[in-house]
Design a protein around this motif. Structure first.
Motif, PDB file in Angstrom:
ATOM      1  N   LEU A 149       1.020  -1.663  -0.023  1.00  0.00           N
ATOM      2  CA  LEU A 149      -0.345  -0.131  -0.136  1.00  0.00           C
ATOM      3  C   LEU A 149       0.917   1.037   0.015  1.00  0.00           C
ATOM      4  N   VAL A 170      -2.106   4.823   9.848  1.00  0.00           N
ATOM      5  CA  VAL A 170      -2.854   3.773   9.128  1.00  0.00           C
ATOM      6  C   VAL A 170      -4.232   3.296   9.653  1.00  0.00           C
ATOM      7  N   ASP A 171      -5.270   3.473   8.738  1.00  0.00           N
ATOM      8  CA  ASP A 171      -6.064   2.454   9.661  1.00  0.00           C
ATOM      9  C   ASP A 171      -7.023   2.136   8.643  1.00  0.00           C
ATOM     10  N   LEU A 172      -6.922   0.578   8.293  1.00  0.00           N
ATOM     11  CA  LEU A 172      -7.541  -0.596   8.311  1.00  0.00           C
ATOM     12  C   LEU A 172      -8.838  -0.981   7.797  1.00  0.00           C
ATOM     13  N   LYS A 183     -10.972  -4.950  11.477  1.00  0.00           N
ATOM     14  CA  LYS A 183     -10.073  -3.251  10.988  1.00  0.00           C
ATOM     15  C   LYS A 183      -9.418  -3.157  12.359  1.00  0.00           C
ATOM     16  N   VAL A 198      -0.918  -5.441   4.616  1.00  0.00           N
ATOM     17  CA  VAL A 198      -2.387  -5.365   3.673  1.00  0.00           C
ATOM     18  C   VAL A 198      -2.161  -6.624   3.439  1.00  0.00           C
ATOM     19  N   LEU A 221     -10.983  -3.199   0.483  1.00  0.00           N
ATOM     20  CA  LEU A 221     -10.360  -2.688   1.504  1.00  0.00           C
ATOM     21  C   LEU A 221     -10.233  -1.243   1.757  1.00  0.00           C
ATOM     22  N   VAL A 223      -9.018   2.493   3.427  1.00  0.00           N
ATOM     23  CA  VAL A 223      -7.365   2.417   3.855  1.00  0.00           C
ATOM     24  C   VAL A 223      -7.933   4.209   4.334  1.00  0.00           C
TER      25      VAL A 223
END
Length: 271
Positions: A149, A170-172, A183, A198, A221, A223
């Motif tokens: 990513l 970063v939050d996924l 999450k 990821v 996904l 982001v």
């Protein structure tokens, strides 16, 4: 008893008495106003902030007019509370302005004139609110076929030098047919590239998926990324080396993007 004789004043005498009374009152008023006027304007500078662009200026310029007989000037300033005497900065200059490095706070400042005979008093404290500078949010997040990513770097101006923010968060969020919504938040990275995360989480979530028997359903996904105004290393927050960024800027807004992971991309990431 003898009656006191009251001499009747003629018109001319009345006029003279009125004039005398008026002059007396004027003298009394002048004796009050003149010292006040002298006290009000006894060589104390009147500082002010020059034109200041809240959106881009790196410095706040405090100016004042020349004071007759002054050999120089002493400026005191502080961001925040003037009661915090240890934080007050004092500088001397022969000029009629001084540039103060920008911070996101209320700037308090005052000036006095310096001379060989007697320095003036300091002017009253003046206050000027300095808004935080705004960091741009990251943009253009992409997920390549190796599961890496990436996004565009966030740049900022540091007193005329273009720099890159030191840390991103970063939050996924993964949503798919074969696992519950997952999450992963608060991942910190020093670069605009996130390797391994990821792919690792995706393969773990899809561990029960059987390519031979299960029908493929695309994975979404989501982001979310933002640039920080400090350096974060292993959970330790520090502004050392990034003092201007920390004091003048707020963190950026979150950038959000949905990325679809189709079957081909999944197989490529899986390898």
């Amino acid at each position: 008893m003898k009656k006191k004789l009251v001499k009747k004043l003629n018109k001319k005498q009345i006029i003279l008495l009125c004039v005398a009374a008026a002059l007396l009152l004027a003298a009394i008023a002048l004796s009050i106003v003149l010292p006040l006027a002298l006290k009000k304007d006894n060589g104390i500078p009147k500082p002010y902030v020059n034109d200041f662009d809240q959106t881009s200026d790196m410095y706040v310029t405090v100016s004042w007019k020349k004071v007759k007989g002054a050999l120089g000037y002493s400026l005191q300033y502080v961001y925040g509370n003037v009661q915090n005497e240890d934080d007050i900065v004092t500088v001397k200059t022969e000029g009629l302005y001084y540039r103060i490095e920008r911070q996101k706070d209320v700037l308090a400042y005052r000036v006095k004139a310096l001379s060989n005979d007697r320095d003036s008093d300091f002017s009253p404290w003046q206050y000027f609110n300095v808004n935080p500078l705004k960091l741009d949010a990251p943009q253009n997040a992409t997920l390549n076929r190796d599961g890496i990513l990436s996004w565009t770097n966030v740049k900022y101006q540091d007193r005329g030098v273009l720099k890159t923010v030191p840390t991103y968060v970063v939050d996924l969020m993964f949503e798919g047919e074969y696992f519950d919504v997952a999450k992963y938040t608060g991942t910190k990275t020093e670069t605009n590239v996130l390797k391994g995360y990821v792919k690792g989480w995706l393969l773990n979530l899809m561990s029960h998926y059987d390519e031979e028997t299960d029908t493929w359903k695309d994975i979404t996904l989501t982001v979310r990324i933002k640039g920080l105004n400090y350096y974060d290393y292993g959970g330790i927050k520090t502004e050392k080396g990034y003092e201007f960024l920390y004091k003048a800027y707020d963190e950026s807004e979150y950038y959000e993007k949905e990325i679809t992971i189709d079957e081909n991309l999944f197989k490529s990431i899986k390898g």
